[in-house]
Scaffold this motif. Structure first.
Motif, mmCIF file in Angstrom:
data_model
loop_
_atom_site.group_PDB
_atom_site.id
_atom_site.type_symbol
_atom_site.label_atom_id
_atom_site.label_comp_id
_atom_site.label_asym_id
_atom_site.label_seq_id
_atom_site.Cartn_x
_atom_site.Cartn_y
_atom_site.Cartn_z
ATOM 1 N N TYR A 126 -68.392 -58.263 -38.177
ATOM 2 C CA TYR A 126 -68.930 -58.356 -36.756
ATOM 3 C C TYR A 126 -70.063 -59.367 -36.703
ATOM 4 N N GLY A 127 -70.054 -60.343 -37.733
ATOM 5 C CA GLY A 127 -71.053 -61.484 -37.370
ATOM 6 C C GLY A 127 -72.508 -60.806 -37.851
ATOM 7 N N HIS A 128 -72.503 -59.691 -38.318
ATOM 8 C CA HIS A 128 -73.958 -59.154 -38.637
ATOM 9 C C HIS A 128 -74.318 -59.141 -40.192
ATOM 10 N N GLU A 129 -74.995 -60.094 -40.798
ATOM 11 C CA GLU A 129 -75.162 -60.124 -42.292
ATOM 12 C C GLU A 129 -76.321 -59.018 -42.433
ATOM 13 N N LEU A 130 -76.288 -58.233 -43.555
ATOM 14 C CA LEU A 130 -77.185 -57.250 -43.725
ATOM 15 C C LEU A 130 -77.681 -57.823 -45.225
ATOM 16 N N THR A 131 -78.863 -57.623 -45.458
ATOM 17 C CA THR A 131 -79.554 -57.616 -46.853
ATOM 18 C C THR A 131 -79.524 -56.350 -47.680
ATOM 19 N N GLU A 132 -79.604 -56.594 -48.866
ATOM 20 C CA GLU A 132 -79.561 -55.279 -49.672
ATOM 21 C C GLU A 132 -80.867 -54.323 -49.224
ATOM 22 N N GLU A 133 -81.991 -55.080 -48.987
ATOM 23 C CA GLU A 133 -83.055 -54.337 -48.354
ATOM 24 C C GLU A 133 -83.090 -53.596 -47.257
ATOM 25 N N GLU A 134 -82.077 -54.175 -46.131
ATOM 26 C CA GLU A 134 -81.603 -53.600 -44.901
ATOM 27 C C GLU A 134 -80.975 -52.236 -45.370
ATOM 28 N N CYS A 135 -80.026 -52.392 -46.142
ATOM 29 C CA CYS A 135 -79.250 -51.443 -46.586
ATOM 30 C C CYS A 135 -79.842 -50.093 -47.350
ATOM 31 N N ALA A 136 -80.966 -50.563 -48.269
ATOM 32 C CA ALA A 136 -81.744 -49.503 -48.813
ATOM 33 C C ALA A 136 -82.305 -48.636 -47.641
ATOM 34 N N ALA A 137 -82.884 -49.229 -46.606
ATOM 35 C CA ALA A 137 -83.648 -48.570 -45.663
ATOM 36 C C ALA A 137 -82.796 -47.457 -44.853
ATOM 37 N N SER A 138 -81.252 -47.501 -45.266
ATOM 38 C CA SER A 138 -80.323 -46.473 -44.636
ATOM 39 C C SER A 138 -80.181 -45.157 -45.427
ATOM 40 N N VAL A 139 -80.769 -45.209 -46.884
ATOM 41 C CA VAL A 139 -80.565 -43.969 -47.546
ATOM 42 C C VAL A 139 -80.988 -42.835 -46.852
ATOM 43 N N GLY A 140 -79.902 -42.005 -46.755
ATOM 44 C CA GLY A 140 -80.450 -40.579 -46.017
ATOM 45 C C GLY A 140 -80.440 -40.538 -44.478
ATOM 46 N N VAL A 141 -80.506 -41.771 -44.012
ATOM 47 C CA VAL A 141 -80.374 -41.571 -42.455
ATOM 48 C C VAL A 141 -79.040 -41.754 -41.847
#
Length: 201
Positions: free
Chosen positions: A18-33
């Motif tokens: 969808y044209g939205h690049e995520l970094t590993e750091e941004e993904c790490a913030a999703s843990v448990g959310v």
């Protein structure tokens, strides 16, 4: 299961579509959310051209196609087997959707979990205590007789709020937990005989 890297890969791949690049750091913030909460965070920073439910379903579907490649955490299966040998009732309580929970349980192939409880099975997900309180009720146990092993701060908050013995087993030393009963590198290092006696006293 060491599933977080695979959840991250699925999320990155779907967002990229969808044209939205995520970094590993941004993904790490999703843990448990919960998906809804994390979607809202992303959408607030840069709107996603897809509805939350469709976005979450795409990520879950992609993860499930790869679940056979997900490996257990070191020592996790041995711990489950040891608990089963003690006659302890075990359940999986997750903030993930039902399809992911069922896929993970099937991939484990252990047969020792009474049930898997997903985000769709409760009104309020973690960090609300409802998931763990509902699981305790389904097991026929009071909360104080339950021990929880969690890898996310969100899940640990849920277990603590439910009044359960809470053991934090982070997958990364960078993950910061609030107050928990035990913070360990390996849950097998705990004195489970003493913990079991404590829960019965």
């Amino acid at each position: 299961m060491d599933s977080e890297p695979w959840h991250h890969r699925a999320m990155i791949d779907v967002c990229r579509g969808y044209g939205h690049e995520l970094t590993e750091e941004e993904c790490a913030a999703s843990v448990g959310v919960a998906f809804r909460d994390y979607y809202l965070q992303l959408h607030a920073r840069r709107p996603l051209p897809v509805a939350m439910e469709d976005w979450a379903n795409e990520i879950n579907a992609l993860y499930v196609t790869r679940v056979a490649e997900v490996r257990p955490r070191d020592g996790a299966f041995a711990l489950v087997e040891a608990f089963a040998a003690r006659g302890l009732a075990q359940a999986c309580v997750s903030n993930s959707g039902r399809a992911v929970v069922q896929a993970n349980l099937a991939a484990m192939g252990l047969g020792h979990f009474r049930f898997g409880l997903s985000r769709e099975d409760v009104v309020h997900g973690k960090p609300h205590p409802e998931p763990y309180l509902k699981a305790a009720g389904m097991l026929g146990l009071p909360p104080e007789a339950c021990a929880v092993i969690e890898d996310s701060p969100t899940g640990a908050r849920s277990a603590m709020a439910a009044g359960m013995l809470t053991i934090a087993w982070p997958q990364s030393p960078a993950v910061v937990f609030d107050a928990v009963d035990h913070l360990v590198e390996d849950p097998a290092s705990l004195d489970w005989d003493a913990l079991c006696r404590l829960s019965l006293s």
